[in-house]
Scaffold this motif. Structure first.
Motif, PDB file in Angstrom:
ATOM      1  N   LYS B 138     -61.979 -43.984 -13.158  1.00 13.70           N
ATOM      2  CA  LYS B 138     -61.123 -42.791 -13.191  1.00 13.70           C
ATOM      3  C   LYS B 138     -60.121 -43.034 -14.297  1.00 13.70           C
ATOM      4  CE  LYS B 138     -57.817 -40.141 -10.533  1.00 13.70           C
ATOM      5  NZ  LYS B 138     -58.340 -38.818 -10.828  1.00 13.70           N
ATOM      6  N   GLY B 139     -60.383 -42.462 -15.441  1.00 14.93           N
ATOM      7  CA  GLY B 139     -59.544 -42.750 -16.595  1.00 14.93           C
ATOM      8  C   GLY B 139     -59.621 -44.227 -16.905  1.00 14.93           C
ATOM      9  N   ALA B 140     -58.471 -44.870 -16.960  1.00 15.38           N
ATOM     10  CA  ALA B 140     -58.463 -46.300 -17.261  1.00 15.38           C
ATOM     11  C   ALA B 140     -58.728 -47.141 -16.012  1.00 15.38           C
ATOM     12  CB  ALA B 140     -57.120 -46.678 -17.873  1.00 15.38           C
ATOM     13  N   GLU B 184     -48.169 -48.126 -10.886  1.00 19.68           N
ATOM     14  CA  GLU B 184     -47.843 -46.917 -10.106  1.00 19.68           C
ATOM     15  C   GLU B 184     -49.102 -46.075  -9.895  1.00 19.68           C
ATOM     16  OE1 GLU B 184     -45.365 -45.351  -8.560  1.00 19.68           O
ATOM     17  OE2 GLU B 184     -44.162 -47.175  -8.668  1.00 19.68           O
ATOM     18  N   ASP B 185     -49.832 -45.869 -10.988  1.00 24.90           N
ATOM     19  CA  ASP B 185     -51.068 -45.087 -10.878  1.00 24.90           C
ATOM     20  C   ASP B 185     -52.017 -45.733  -9.897  1.00 24.90           C
ATOM     21  OD1 ASP B 185     -49.947 -43.653 -12.861  1.00 24.90           O
ATOM     22  OD2 ASP B 185     -51.296 -44.309 -14.459  1.00 24.90           O
ATOM     23  N   ARG B 187     -51.293 -47.640  -7.428  1.00 25.60           N
ATOM     24  CA  ARG B 187     -50.850 -47.527  -6.042  1.00 25.60           C
ATOM     25  C   ARG B 187     -51.190 -46.145  -5.491  1.00 25.60           C
ATOM     26  NH1 ARG B 187     -45.159 -47.076  -3.350  1.00 25.60           N
ATOM     27  NH2 ARG B 187     -45.088 -45.434  -4.904  1.00 25.60           N
ATOM     28  N   SER B 188     -50.961 -45.101  -6.308  1.00 25.44           N
ATOM     29  CA  SER B 188     -51.245 -43.768  -5.773  1.00 25.44           C
ATOM     30  C   SER B 188     -52.740 -43.597  -5.547  1.00 25.44           C
ATOM     31  CB  SER B 188     -50.689 -42.684  -6.694  1.00 25.44           C
ATOM     32  OG  SER B 188     -51.197 -42.837  -7.982  1.00 25.44           O
ATOM     33  N   PHE B 189     -53.544 -44.228  -6.406  1.00 22.21           N
ATOM     34  CA  PHE B 189     -54.990 -44.147  -6.180  1.00 22.21           C
ATOM     35  C   PHE B 189     -55.367 -44.891  -4.898  1.00 22.21           C
ATOM     36  CE2 PHE B 189     -59.405 -45.352  -6.661  1.00 22.21           C
ATOM     37  CZ  PHE B 189     -59.980 -44.208  -7.156  1.00 22.21           C
ATOM     38  N   ALA B 190     -54.772 -46.057  -4.716  1.00 19.72           N
ATOM     39  CA  ALA B 190     -55.083 -46.853  -3.532  1.00 19.72           C
ATOM     40  C   ALA B 190     -54.681 -46.098  -2.260  1.00 19.72           C
ATOM     41  CB  ALA B 190     -54.368 -48.195  -3.595  1.00 19.72           C
ATOM     42  N   GLU B 191     -53.576 -45.317  -2.357  1.00 20.94           N
ATOM     43  CA  GLU B 191     -53.136 -44.539  -1.201  1.00 20.94           C
ATOM     44  C   GLU B 191     -54.232 -43.579  -0.745  1.00 20.94           C
ATOM     45  OE1 GLU B 191     -50.435 -44.321   0.806  1.00 20.94           O
ATOM     46  OE2 GLU B 191     -49.874 -46.231  -0.109  1.00 20.94           O
ATOM     47  N   GLN B 192     -54.972 -43.056  -1.730  1.00 25.71           N
ATOM     48  CA  GLN B 192     -55.979 -42.060  -1.395  1.00 25.71           C
ATOM     49  C   GLN B 192     -57.196 -42.671  -0.723  1.00 25.71           C
ATOM     50  OE1 GLN B 192     -56.598 -38.952  -4.444  1.00 25.71           O
ATOM     51  NE2 GLN B 192     -55.135 -40.103  -5.645  1.00 25.71           N
ATOM     52  N   LEU B 193     -57.326 -43.972  -0.786  1.00 31.53           N
ATOM     53  CA  LEU B 193     -58.479 -44.608  -0.146  1.00 31.53           C
ATOM     54  C   LEU B 193     -58.158 -45.036   1.280  1.00 31.53           C
ATOM     55  CD1 LEU B 193     -59.955 -46.744  -3.015  1.00 31.53           C
ATOM     56  CD2 LEU B 193     -60.739 -44.565  -2.159  1.00 31.53           C
ATOM     57  N   LYS B 194     -56.897 -44.914   1.673  1.00 30.17           N
ATOM     58  CA  LYS B 194     -56.542 -45.246   3.043  1.00 30.17           C
ATOM     59  C   LYS B 194     -57.011 -44.124   3.954  1.00 30.17           C
ATOM     60  CE  LYS B 194     -52.635 -48.198   2.033  1.00 30.17           C
ATOM     61  NZ  LYS B 194     -51.183 -48.345   1.991  1.00 30.17           N
ATOM     62  N   PRO B 195     -57.391 -44.359   5.176  1.00 27.29           N
ATOM     63  CA  PRO B 195     -57.385 -45.661   5.842  1.00 27.29           C
ATOM     64  C   PRO B 195     -58.718 -46.405   5.731  1.00 27.29           C
ATOM     65  CG  PRO B 195     -57.847 -43.964   7.439  1.00 27.29           C
ATOM     66  CD  PRO B 195     -57.788 -43.284   6.100  1.00 27.29           C
ATOM     67  N   LEU B 196     -59.614 -45.877   4.883  1.00 29.25           N
ATOM     68  CA  LEU B 196     -60.921 -46.530   4.757  1.00 29.25           C
ATOM     69  C   LEU B 196     -60.774 -47.971   4.277  1.00 29.25           C
ATOM     70  CD1 LEU B 196     -63.383 -43.974   3.175  1.00 29.25           C
ATOM     71  CD2 LEU B 196     -63.807 -45.431   5.122  1.00 29.25           C
ATOM     72  N   VAL B 197     -59.993 -48.099   3.229  1.00 28.32           N
ATOM     73  CA  VAL B 197     -59.792 -49.412   2.625  1.00 28.32           C
ATOM     74  C   VAL B 197     -58.313 -49.581   2.337  1.00 28.32           C
ATOM     75  CG1 VAL B 197     -60.355 -50.895   0.686  1.00 28.32           C
ATOM     76  CG2 VAL B 197     -62.005 -49.222   1.454  1.00 28.32           C
ATOM     77  N   HIS B 198     -57.785 -50.735   2.615  1.00 27.49           N
ATOM     78  CA  HIS B 198     -56.418 -51.029   2.220  1.00 27.49           C
ATOM     79  C   HIS B 198     -56.459 -51.932   1.008  1.00 27.49           C
ATOM     80  CE1 HIS B 198     -53.808 -49.404   5.460  1.00 27.49           C
ATOM     81  NE2 HIS B 198     -55.005 -49.256   6.007  1.00 27.49           N
TER      82      HIS B 198
END
Lengths: 268, 208
Positions: B138-140, B184-185, B187-198
């Motif tokens: 996703k982008g970089a 920051e980017d 972290r916001s991407f990682a937020e979107q994968l919760k709660p499947l993956v932390h």
């Protein structure tokens, strides 16, 4: 009074003409791009062009609806002079589209009804509509309405689907295991739990620089956890149990190990 | 006679001074499908790439400091493709304001004689593993979902067994040093994968 109205009419005609010219230019460049640069044209830029056109059409609509714009509908245009000869001035004004102002084309250009082609199409459609009969038409209308309402319902109520999905997720409960995360990170980080490739020597803790170093040398893991008592388990066996080693002692052991390793350095 | 000193300093300066920003996590096998589905939706519109790589970690013991590590990777799916040699620096995890682990990173493409070359230089194989999985972008940002396999007979990548019942999930970005907005980017991407993956910033040293 009359003069003011005339002025207003003139001003609004002028601004209308300039807006239409803008629109024409954008259409022109878009068509040019479609015809000549279709290989390089990306979808986003096509959308940009459409957005520009729709924006310009909107401004024209706004202008026509503006209170200050006099109603063009009330203006009457009367052809005063018809001539079968070619009129250069007119051709220039219309970009060679209308070279003659003759009795043949004037009714078409000054008409207030739709274009002849459009009229023809409309006629065809009404013939078609008359042909199928009111009963069949009613049925078709009902089917279409049903389809539309079904679709709308689906679009408006995705919540049910989502709920069943999230319920399924909740049933599975945990989708990850923190212990696995730790194990995997440790494995890619420094090979913990991965079979060692080098044959291990019987390493006795506290005796660095001895026999085993000459044959095998410390693996990374041995170096880093040397000093803890898990050494024999670290090699080839299952994941070694973590030992709370004393940091001070660990340090000293690492130093000795590396020193002994440099003794058998390949460059020597 | 003293052995010549081995440089254990990370490469700095020039265009190759890149940092890798990294977040890690894992997903259980049974939840893999949901994760892949979500990643397909979140990431750039492209076919996710499958890969099967064999990574060998080489170790060179210097005179002082920590041993020097190099990672050599090659594709099992495309044997003709070049090898990939990677140096990873010491991870920096202390900075609380940064949401990702940061480490120096040097990537080099190499020819197929890389293992022999490293051996001649005095490097010794420390461990190896096989990773099979998929890459998303996703982008970089790069997301790698992979299963790690233990190699049972050294060098034989046919004979492997899975390391665990989970897939490793790594979110990483390569950027010049100091571009902390990247984290920051991430972290916001990682937020979107919760709660499947932390996806977390994990200090590997804590789990030694």
């Amino acid at each position: 009074m009359q003069q003011r109205e005339e002025k207003q009419l003139e001003a609004s005609t002028e601004s209308l003409i300039s807006r239409v010219a803008h629109l024409k230019n954008s259409l022109h460049s878009f068509i040019f791009k479609l015809e000549n640069e279709y290989e390089r044209l990306t979808w986003p830029s096509v959308l940009d062009n459409f957005a520009l056109l729709s924006g310009q059409l909107n401004t024209i609509n706004k202008l026509l609806r503006n209170e200050k714009t006099p109603s063009f509908r009330n203006q009457v245009i009367i052809p005063l002079l018809l001539s079968p000869d070619r009129d250069e001035e007119l051709a220039k004004l219309t970009e060679q589209r209308v070279p003659v102002f003759s009795h043949e084309i004037v009714p078409d250009h000054l008409r207030t009804k739709p274009d002849p082609e459009v009229e023809e199409l409309e006629k065809q459609l009404s013939v078609e509509a008359a042909r199928i009969g009111p009963d069949a038409a009613q049925k078709q209308i009902q089917t279409l309405n049903k389809l539309c309402s079904n679709l709308l319902e689906k679009l408006n109520n995705p919540r049910d689907d989502r709920e069943t999905e999230s319920a399924a997720v909740r049933q599975n409960k945990q989708s990850f295991n923190p212990a696995d995360t730790t194990a995997l990170v440790a494995a890619v980080g420094f090979g913990k739990g991965l079979a060692k490739c080098r044959p291990p020597g019987p390493v006795a803790p506290g005796q660095p620089g001895q026999g085993p170093m000459m044959t095998g040398g410390p693996t990374l893991q041995q170096v880093t956890i040397a000093g803890s008592s898990g050494q024999q388990a670290a090699i080839g066996g299952p994941v070694p149990s973590q030992q709370p080693g004393q940091p001070g002692k660990m340090q000293s052991n690492i130093k000795t190990n590396i020193k002994s390793a440099s003794m058998q350095h390949p460059y020597r | 006679m003293e052995a010549p000193p081995v440089t254990v300093m990370p490469v700095t300066g020039g265009t190759i001074n890149m940092m890798e920003y990294l977040l890690q996590g894992s997903v259980l096998d049974q939840a893999l499908e949901s994760l892949l589905h979500r990643l397909k939706g979140l990431c750039d519109n492209m076919e996710s790439e499958s890969f099967a790589d064999h990574e060998t970690v080489y170790l060179l013991k210097g005179q002082q400091g920590n041993p020097f590590l190099l990672r050599a990777r090659h594709s099992l799916a495309h044997p003709a493709a070049p090898w990939h040699l990677r140096y990873l620096g010491q991870p920096e995890v202390g900075d609380k304001s940064r949401h990702a682990l940061v480490r120096n990173c040097v990537d080099v493409a190499a020819s197929h004689s890389l293992p022999d070359f490293l051996n001649e230089m005095g490097f010794r194989m420390d461990h190896e593993f096989v990773a099979r999985g998929q890459i998303f972008r996703k982008g970089a940002l790069k997301v790698v979902v992979s299963k790690l396999f233990r190699v049972l007979v050294p060098g034989n990548t046919e004979n492997t067994e899975p390391l665990s019942l989970s897939y490793l999930v790594e979110l990483s970005v390569l950027a010049p040093a100091g571009q902390d907005t990247m984290s920051e980017d991430m972290r916001s991407f990682a937020e979107q994968l919760k709660p499947l993956v932390h996806l977390e910033k994990i200090d590997p040293k804590r789990h030694m």
